[in-house]
Each structure stands twice: as structure tokens, then as C-alpha cells.
Design a protein around this motif. Structure first.
Motif, PDB file in Angstrom:
ATOM      1  N   VAL A  97       6.663 -10.930   6.772  1.00 21.31           N
ATOM      2  CA  VAL A  97       7.532 -11.491   5.738  1.00 21.31           C
ATOM      3  C   VAL A  97       8.427 -10.405   5.144  1.00 21.31           C
ATOM      4  O   VAL A  97       9.635 -10.594   4.956  1.00 21.31           O
ATOM      5  CB  VAL A  97       6.689 -12.158   4.622  1.00 21.31           C
ATOM      6  N   THR A  98       7.824  -9.267   4.875  1.00 12.47           N
ATOM      7  CA  THR A  98       8.594  -8.212   4.208  1.00 12.47           C
ATOM      8  C   THR A  98       9.684  -7.645   5.124  1.00 12.47           C
ATOM      9  O   THR A  98      10.779  -7.321   4.663  1.00 12.47           O
ATOM     10  CB  THR A  98       7.664  -7.095   3.693  1.00 12.47           C
ATOM     11  N   ALA A  99       9.413  -7.572   6.424  1.00 13.45           N
ATOM     12  CA  ALA A  99      10.454  -7.098   7.365  1.00 13.45           C
ATOM     13  C   ALA A  99      11.594  -8.108   7.408  1.00 13.45           C
ATOM     14  O   ALA A  99      12.773  -7.734   7.410  1.00 13.45           O
ATOM     15  CB  ALA A  99       9.870  -6.894   8.758  1.00 13.45           C
TER      16      ALA A  99
ATOM     17  N   GLU B 260       4.856 -16.403   3.874  1.00 16.77           N
ATOM     18  CA  GLU B 260       4.925 -16.241   2.421  1.00 16.77           C
ATOM     19  C   GLU B 260       4.154 -14.972   2.037  1.00 16.77           C
ATOM     20  O   GLU B 260       3.139 -14.660   2.659  1.00 16.77           O
ATOM     21  CB  GLU B 260       4.251 -17.471   1.795  1.00 16.77           C
ATOM     22  N   ALA B 261       4.607 -14.269   1.029  1.00 17.09           N
ATOM     23  CA  ALA B 261       3.877 -13.074   0.561  1.00 17.09           C
ATOM     24  C   ALA B 261       3.959 -12.995  -0.967  1.00 17.09           C
ATOM     25  O   ALA B 261       5.004 -13.309  -1.555  1.00 17.09           O
ATOM     26  CB  ALA B 261       4.487 -11.810   1.172  1.00 17.09           C
ATOM     27  N   PRO B 262       2.845 -12.569  -1.607  1.00 19.75           N
ATOM     28  CA  PRO B 262       2.891 -12.368  -3.057  1.00 19.75           C
ATOM     29  C   PRO B 262       3.633 -11.082  -3.390  1.00 19.75           C
ATOM     30  O   PRO B 262       3.371 -10.039  -2.795  1.00 19.75           O
ATOM     31  CB  PRO B 262       1.404 -12.247  -3.444  1.00 19.75           C
TER      32      PRO B 262
ATOM     33  N   ARG C  91      -4.801  -8.067  -3.579  1.00 22.30           N
ATOM     34  CA  ARG C  91      -5.735  -8.639  -2.619  1.00 22.30           C
ATOM     35  C   ARG C  91      -4.956  -9.510  -1.661  1.00 22.30           C
ATOM     36  O   ARG C  91      -3.890 -10.013  -2.006  1.00 22.30           O
ATOM     37  CB  ARG C  91      -6.761  -9.539  -3.333  1.00 22.30           C
ATOM     38  N   LYS C  92      -5.469  -9.732  -0.480  1.00 25.98           N
ATOM     39  CA  LYS C  92      -4.848 -10.698   0.435  1.00 25.98           C
ATOM     40  C   LYS C  92      -4.830 -12.049  -0.256  1.00 25.98           C
ATOM     41  O   LYS C  92      -5.844 -12.472  -0.811  1.00 25.98           O
ATOM     42  CB  LYS C  92      -5.667 -10.807   1.723  1.00 25.98           C
ATOM     43  N   MET C  93      -3.700 -12.711  -0.257  1.00 21.25           N
ATOM     44  CA  MET C  93      -3.599 -14.020  -0.917  1.00 21.25           C
ATOM     45  C   MET C  93      -2.956 -15.045   0.010  1.00 21.25           C
ATOM     46  O   MET C  93      -2.195 -14.683   0.900  1.00 21.25           O
ATOM     47  CB  MET C  93      -2.750 -13.902  -2.180  1.00 21.25           C
ATOM     48  N   LYS C  94      -3.276 -16.289  -0.240  1.00 22.96           N
ATOM     49  CA  LYS C  94      -2.600 -17.392   0.471  1.00 22.96           C
ATOM     50  C   LYS C  94      -1.965 -18.336  -0.535  1.00 22.96           C
ATOM     51  O   LYS C  94      -0.762 -18.405  -0.668  1.00 22.96           O
ATOM     52  CB  LYS C  94      -3.583 -18.154   1.378  1.00 22.96           C
TER      53      LYS C  94
ATOM     54  N   GLN D 140       2.905 -10.520 -13.855  1.00 24.88           N
ATOM     55  CA  GLN D 140       2.744 -11.692 -12.993  1.00 24.88           C
ATOM     56  C   GLN D 140       3.460 -11.484 -11.656  1.00 24.88           C
ATOM     57  O   GLN D 140       4.230 -10.535 -11.487  1.00 24.88           O
ATOM     58  CB  GLN D 140       3.326 -12.925 -13.680  1.00 24.88           C
ATOM     59  N   PHE D 141       3.201 -12.401 -10.707  1.00 22.46           N
ATOM     60  CA  PHE D 141       3.834 -12.295  -9.397  1.00 22.46           C
ATOM     61  C   PHE D 141       4.375 -13.651  -8.962  1.00 22.46           C
ATOM     62  O   PHE D 141       4.060 -14.677  -9.583  1.00 22.46           O
ATOM     63  CB  PHE D 141       2.827 -11.762  -8.357  1.00 22.46           C
ATOM     64  N   VAL D 142       5.205 -13.635  -7.917  1.00 25.83           N
ATOM     65  CA  VAL D 142       5.666 -14.884  -7.296  1.00 25.83           C
ATOM     66  C   VAL D 142       5.252 -14.872  -5.826  1.00 25.83           C
ATOM     67  O   VAL D 142       4.999 -13.811  -5.254  1.00 25.83           O
ATOM     68  CB  VAL D 142       7.209 -15.064  -7.374  1.00 25.83           C
TER      69      VAL D 142
HETATM   70  C1  LIG Z   1      -0.445  -9.676  -6.736  1.00 24.17           C
HETATM   71  C2  LIG Z   1       0.264  -8.930  -5.653  1.00 24.17           C
HETATM   72  C3  LIG Z   1       1.476  -8.324  -5.923  1.00 24.17           C
HETATM   73  C4  LIG Z   1       2.162  -7.646  -4.908  1.00 24.17           C
HETATM   74  N1  LIG Z   1       3.355  -7.073  -5.214  1.00 24.17           N
HETATM   75  C5  LIG Z   1       4.066  -6.470  -4.243  1.00 24.17           C
HETATM   76  C6  LIG Z   1       5.347  -5.922  -4.531  1.00 24.17           C
HETATM   77  O1  LIG Z   1       5.844  -5.980  -5.664  1.00 24.17           O
HETATM   78  N2  LIG Z   1       6.029  -5.343  -3.515  1.00 24.17           N
HETATM   79  C7  LIG Z   1       5.507  -5.272  -2.247  1.00 24.17           C
HETATM   80  O2  LIG Z   1       6.191  -4.739  -1.353  1.00 24.17           O
HETATM   81  N3  LIG Z   1       4.282  -5.753  -1.943  1.00 24.17           N
HETATM   82  C8  LIG Z   1       3.561  -6.365  -2.905  1.00 24.17           C
HETATM   83  N4  LIG Z   1       2.330  -6.891  -2.620  1.00 24.17           N
HETATM   84  C9  LIG Z   1       1.784  -6.703  -1.251  1.00 24.17           C
HETATM   85  C10 LIG Z   1       2.336  -7.728  -0.269  1.00 24.17           C
HETATM   86  O3  LIG Z   1       2.070  -9.026  -0.709  1.00 24.17           O
HETATM   87  C11 LIG Z   1       1.668  -7.495   1.098  1.00 24.17           C
HETATM   88  O4  LIG Z   1       2.075  -6.258   1.618  1.00 24.17           O
HETATM   89  C12 LIG Z   1       1.960  -8.622   2.074  1.00 24.17           C
HETATM   90  O5  LIG Z   1       0.908  -8.670   3.015  1.00 24.17           O
HETATM   91  C13 LIG Z   1       3.214  -8.438   2.848  1.00 24.17           C
HETATM   92  O6  LIG Z   1       3.384  -9.537   3.732  1.00 24.17           O
HETATM   93  P1  LIG Z   1       3.920  -9.351   5.211  1.00 24.17           P
HETATM   94  O7  LIG Z   1       3.909 -10.695   5.876  1.00 24.17           O
HETATM   95  O8  LIG Z   1       5.210  -8.604   5.210  1.00 24.17           O
HETATM   96  O9  LIG Z   1       2.860  -8.394   5.826  1.00 24.17           O
HETATM   97  P2  LIG Z   1       1.759  -8.753   6.916  1.00 24.17           P
HETATM   98  O10 LIG Z   1       2.436  -9.091   8.208  1.00 24.17           O
HETATM   99  O11 LIG Z   1       0.804  -9.722   6.352  1.00 24.17           O
HETATM  100  O12 LIG Z   1       1.110  -7.328   7.046  1.00 24.17           O
HETATM  101  C14 LIG Z   1       0.362  -6.790   5.977  1.00 24.17           C
HETATM  102  C15 LIG Z   1      -0.366  -5.549   6.428  1.00 24.17           C
HETATM  103  O13 LIG Z   1      -1.057  -5.772   7.614  1.00 24.17           O
HETATM  104  C16 LIG Z   1      -0.628  -4.853   8.586  1.00 24.17           C
HETATM  105  N5  LIG Z   1      -0.452  -5.569   9.860  1.00 24.17           N
HETATM  106  C17 LIG Z   1       0.415  -6.555  10.101  1.00 24.17           C
HETATM  107  N6  LIG Z   1       0.310  -6.954  11.376  1.00 24.17           N
HETATM  108  C18 LIG Z   1      -0.660  -6.178  11.945  1.00 24.17           C
HETATM  109  C19 LIG Z   1      -1.234  -6.088  13.233  1.00 24.17           C
HETATM  110  N7  LIG Z   1      -0.836  -6.878  14.225  1.00 24.17           N
HETATM  111  N8  LIG Z   1      -2.224  -5.179  13.432  1.00 24.17           N
HETATM  112  C20 LIG Z   1      -2.636  -4.363  12.442  1.00 24.17           C
HETATM  113  N9  LIG Z   1      -2.116  -4.386  11.185  1.00 24.17           N
HETATM  114  C21 LIG Z   1      -1.140  -5.285  10.947  1.00 24.17           C
HETATM  115  C22 LIG Z   1       0.706  -4.324   8.148  1.00 24.17           C
HETATM  116  O14 LIG Z   1       0.931  -3.015   8.626  1.00 24.17           O
HETATM  117  C23 LIG Z   1       0.529  -4.360   6.707  1.00 24.17           C
HETATM  118  O15 LIG Z   1      -0.120  -3.193   6.243  1.00 24.17           O
HETATM  119  C24 LIG Z   1       1.610  -7.570  -3.602  1.00 24.17           C
HETATM  120  C25 LIG Z   1       0.386  -8.168  -3.321  1.00 24.17           C
HETATM  121  C26 LIG Z   1      -0.287  -8.841  -4.340  1.00 24.17           C
HETATM  122  C27 LIG Z   1      -1.595  -9.501  -4.041  1.00 24.17           C
END
Ligand SMILES: Cc1cc2nc3c(=O)[nH]c(=O)nc-3n(C[C@H](O)[C@H](O)[C@H](O)COP(=O)(O)OP(=O)(O)OC[C@H]3O[C@@H](n4cnc5c(N)ncnc54)[C@H](O)[C@@H]3O)c2cc1C
Ligand code: FES
Length: 277
Positions: free
Chosen positions: A79-81, A54-56, A238-241, A43-45
């Protein structure tokens, strides 16, 4: 029973933040009152930061570990940064746990083969550590872990993997994609570990998680070992909201990855074109 609002993040404390690699950090999280999250492996949060998003994120600790839970986060975006800038004592928002995890009962009496590529290890670690618990280990037969990364610098959970390697009831095989200074182990992508592995193919369940490009090749390699689609479990991203089956962001045809998955048998999704790249 108290009904929780699935949209409402709960304020949770980071009790440990540990750098694992240049891009991955481990976060140990505590809910108010050290309440257990009550998750299942797989499962995930939804992790949120006020004013950022927010990020899954998958749960990487076993549900048997009480009082806190763990996640590994790769720094890839907003979010991750921002998460990577936090330290122990800071707070995040947590919604969940969400999704369907691994069907534990389907593993009982089976050989369980883990195929973990890179950041695919953390979600599988939750299941591995559950199955290694004294109460669960006798329920399965062989426990085989195949782990691969691009280079040794990307290895996660060093101490823990050493412990897996030293256990007699775990078969642990590791590889890196390319030769590297100081590495004298196996070299080649993760599927190159499979040909030499003797499997009781009729009684094995494979559990696969890794980067999208890995799935297709892992499935082909498992088929060549005689495994059927029903015996292959995959954890998809997958991309999630919303994370709870309401917004359609994660939809593939009639499947919501957030709610029907993220764990699927390959038999369930093989006909969905976009499911596997
Ligand atoms: C069920 C599930 C489980 C997950 N588990 C994990 C986990 O355990 N650990 C984990 O690290 N991740 C996990 N992920 C993935 C994580 O949710 C995604 O990486 C998430 O998008 C990160 O959010 P963010 O806001 O940091 O990234 P975002 O800012 O949304 O960026 C996501 C991606 O888009 C690219 N991006 C962002 N901005 C731009 C731009 N301006 N131009 C081009 N590309 C861009 C980034 O390089 C990156 O590859 C999981 C995803 C799912 C669906
Ligand atoms: S993320 Fe909203 S339906 Fe899956």
C-alpha cells in the motif's frame, strides 16, 4: 446526527504530495467539501487504494489546521509503495479517525517531554503543533522535544523544526545515531540526550514514539530520570485490519491496540509481554 459507516472508505483528494526523504512522503488530504476530519492528536486513519489494500497511518497535522489533514508515509510494502506513486490531484480512500489519542487534559499544568525516534515524529507532530497553538501553550509548562534519527538524511520537517528551535518556549534537542559528514550536532542514540536534561520528574509527562526497539531503552532512561510508569505515554503500532476493534488482528491479551490505543500509558501495558519488544 449522521451515522457514518466505519467500514466505508470515503473518497479523498491528495492536495499536496511532498518528498521528505528517500523513503518518506508527506500527503495532504482533503475530504469532500473540505470537511474537517475531526481527529485528536494520536489518532490514525485507514488509507486505502482500490485493488491494492489498506494501511493504518497516523495523522501528523494538528486538528486545529482546518480543511485538510496530513500524513507522513514510509514506503515499506504494497500500500505504501502504491501511495508513493500518487501525486497531487489523485484520490485515496479514508476511513476514520480511529483509536484513542493523547489525553490532553492529563498534560495541563505539566512539563511535556517528547521523545521522537525517526518515523515516530509524525504522530507526535500532531500533538506538538496543537500544544504550540496560542490557545494551548499556556496550559502546559515546559515543552521539550528530543528527536533522533539514524542519520541527518532521515530528518523530517526541516523548516518546522527550525521554527521549534528558534522559539523561546520550546526546548529542542536533536541527535543522530552515528557521525555523518556535515553534521556537527549531538551524536548517539536518542536516549543519550536524557542524562544532561534537568527534569522536574514529579511534574513531567513523557510522550514516546519511535521504532519498536526504542521503547524499551526510552522507558529505562525515563525511569532513571525518576518518571513513573503512569507518566510515560506511548504510541504503539500493531498489524491491523479493521481498525475498529472487530477482527482481533491487533489484539494483545485483552487489549485492542486499534481501539484502546494506539496511545497507552506504560502503566497500562507494562504487564503485556508482547506490547514492548
Ligand atoms: C496505529 C498505526 C499508525 C501508523 N502510522 C504510520 C504512519 O504514520 N506512517 C507510516 O509510514 N506507517 C505507519 N504505520 C505502519 C503502517 O501501517 C505499516 O507499515 C503498513 O503495514 C504498511 O502497509 P503496506 O501494505 O505498505 O506494507 P505491507 O506490504 O503490509 O508490508 C509491511 C511490512 O512487511 C514487510 N513485507 C512485505 N511483504 C513482504 C514479503 N513478501 N516478505 C517479507 N516481508 C514483507 C515489508 O517490508 C514491511 O516491513 C502505522 C501503523 C499503525 C498500526
Ligand atoms: S485491527 Fe481489527 S481489532 Fe484491531
Amino acid at each position: 446526527m449522521e451515522m457514518r459507516n466505519i467500514y466505508l472508505p470515503e473518497r479523498a483528494e491528495l492536495v499536496r504530495v511532498e518528498k521528505l526523504t528517500e523513503t518518506e512522503r508527506l500527503f495532504e488530504v482533503m475530504l469532500p467539501g473540505r470537511r474537517d476530519l475531526g481527529h485528536q492528536p494520536g489518532q490514525f486513519v485507514q488509507v486505502s487504494l482500490y485493488g491494492i489494500g489498506e494501511a493504518p497511518i497516523s495523522l501528523c497535522s494538528s486538528p486545529l489546521a482546518q480543511g485538510t489533514f496530513q500524513m507522513v508515509v514510509r514506503n515499506v510494502g504494497n500500500v505504501t509503495a502504491a501511495l508513493h506513486r500518487l501525486k497531487a490531484g489523485d484520490y485515496v480512500g479514508i476511513r476514520g479517525p480511529f483509536g484513542k489519542g493523547f489525553p490532553l487534559e492529563e498534560l495541563w499544568g505539566k512539563d511535556v517531554l517528547f521523545v521522537a525516534g525517526g518515523i515516530g515524529l509524525p504522530p507526535l507532530r500532531s500533538l506538538i503543533n496543537t500544544l504550540l497553538d496560542g490557545a494551548y501553550r499556556p496550559k502546559i509548562r515546559r515543552l521539550i522535544i528530543l528527536y533522533g534519527t539514524r542519520s541527518p538524511a532521515e530528518f523530517l520537517f526541516g523548516e518546522e523544526r527550525k521554527a521549534w528551535e528558534s522559539r523561546k518556549d520550546v526546548e529542542y534537542h536533536v541527535t543522530v545515531d552515528r557521525p555523518a559528514v556535515g553534521w556537527d550536532g549531538h551524536v548517539g542514540v536518542i536516549t543519550t540526550l536524557l542524562p544532561d536534561l534537568a527534569l522536574d520528574f514529579s511534574n513531567t509527562v513523557a510522550v514516546v514514539c519511535g521504532p519498536p526497539v526504542m521503547f524499551k531503552f526510552a522507558i529505562l532512561a525515563l525511569h532513571s530520570k525518576g518518571l513513573r510508569d503512569e507518566q510515560i505515554l506511548l504510541s504503539l503500532e500493531r498489524k491491523m485490519k479493521c481498525g475498529v476493534g472487530k477482527c482481533g488482528h491487533c489484539q494483545i491479551n485483552n487489549i485492542y491496540v486499534c481501539q484502546d490505543g494506539p496511545v497507552f500509558s506504560y502503566a497500562r501495558i507494562r504487564d503485556l509481554k508482547e506490547a514492548i519488544q
